[in-house]
Design an enzyme around this catalytic site. Sequence first.
Site, mmCIF file in Angstrom:
data_model
loop_
_atom_site.group_PDB
_atom_site.id
_atom_site.type_symbol
_atom_site.label_atom_id
_atom_site.label_comp_id
_atom_site.label_asym_id
_atom_site.label_seq_id
_atom_site.Cartn_x
_atom_site.Cartn_y
_atom_site.Cartn_z
ATOM 1 N N LYS A 106 34.052 13.524 2.299
ATOM 2 C CA LYS A 106 34.308 14.189 3.583
ATOM 3 C C LYS A 106 33.618 13.423 4.714
ATOM 4 C CE LYS A 106 34.922 18.673 1.385
ATOM 5 N NZ LYS A 106 34.324 19.957 0.991
ATOM 6 N N ASP A 136 35.781 25.486 7.725
ATOM 7 C CA ASP A 136 36.356 25.755 6.404
ATOM 8 C C ASP A 136 37.209 27.029 6.418
ATOM 9 O OD1 ASP A 136 36.090 23.896 4.397
ATOM 10 O OD2 ASP A 136 34.067 24.520 3.823
ATOM 11 N N GLN A 161 28.876 23.223 1.439
ATOM 12 C CA GLN A 161 29.603 22.857 0.220
ATOM 13 C C GLN A 161 29.374 23.914 -0.868
ATOM 14 O OE1 GLN A 161 31.739 20.141 -0.114
ATOM 15 N NE2 GLN A 161 32.243 21.063 -2.085
#
Length: 303
Positions: free
Chosen positions: A53, A120, A97
């Site tokens: 990422k 997200d 994460q």
Amino acid sequence: MAAKILDGKQVSAGIRAACKQRVADLAARGVVPGLAVVLVGADPASAVYVRNKMRACADVGIRSFRFDFTDDVAADRVIDTIEELNRRPDVHGILVQLPLPPQLAVTRVLRTISADKDVDGFHLYNVGGLVLGDTVFPPCTPYGVMKLLEHEGISVEGKNVVVVGASNIVGKPMALMLMQRDATVCICHAKTRDLAQFTILAEILVVAAGIPNLILPQMVRTGAVVIDVGINRLPDGRLVGDVDFAGVREKASYLTPVPGGVGPMTVTMLLVNTISSAERSAPAHAVVAPARGAAAIAAAGIG
Ligand code: NAP
């Protein structure tokens, strides 16, 4: 006839080129998009995802900031860090994460992220927006699937779509996005009895269960579009999806590979969400460097 392979890398490349242009436009407005990435623990798969990422961010000109914590970190330290990131004007997106170690309640951590920086799309506010068809940050994986279908010109309107998997980060938001586009959606999960009786009806089948070879050719309708979200590491080291790729390829009309299908799209949509966030917070017009000395006096009409 073998299915057409939906190449997520290729579609991503096009979207990333557009991302670079948007980043350049933001630079003219005096803004560099910034993504903060929080990683807790030493899970090797998570470390790889985070590295990919951040690499993708660098590739399109997004600045990324990484915050690493050990497995046994106190919940308050992580929460304090997120609150600090919520206040930082150079951070437009915050990503934690997953998965997290057990002492960190996922819901508490995700709700601490400001809804305006929740790239997200997991915050309660953004999930609610998704339910109402009015989301700010669509969750990256289902967003990537929708973009892949759109790119190939595959309409979901009125189609029978089956989503296998009902997690908060993939299956449920996937189903909501498909409903928003007027698909008829059926969601299957671990307690679904006789999975095949549902999957065989799907004109579009999206699979996100995390079980290799869960979907066999006899479970797939001839000509179906099959999207394999699963990522599984086999004991021999190979990376595979949830679908028997070779078998289903002979039955489906379109199929995503693993790797190289949904995975790259997920990372790309994270970039898109981060840039969108920066655009929302940027001044509307180009920033002009302040004039100095005589030029400033002349511009002000003095003297
Ligand atoms: P998850 O949280 O473990 O959820 C798995 C879902 O699959 C659950 O809803 C579960 O049902 C359901 N399921 C499990 N066994 C099943 C079965 N035999 N039949 C039907 N449904 C079954 O996983 P996730 O985070 O959603 O991820 C799913 C997969 O996608 C994983 O392989 C993950 O690595 C991959 N993934 C890929 C990307 C990407 O970018 N390509 C992104 C995210 C995740 P219950 O709800 O009843 O337990």
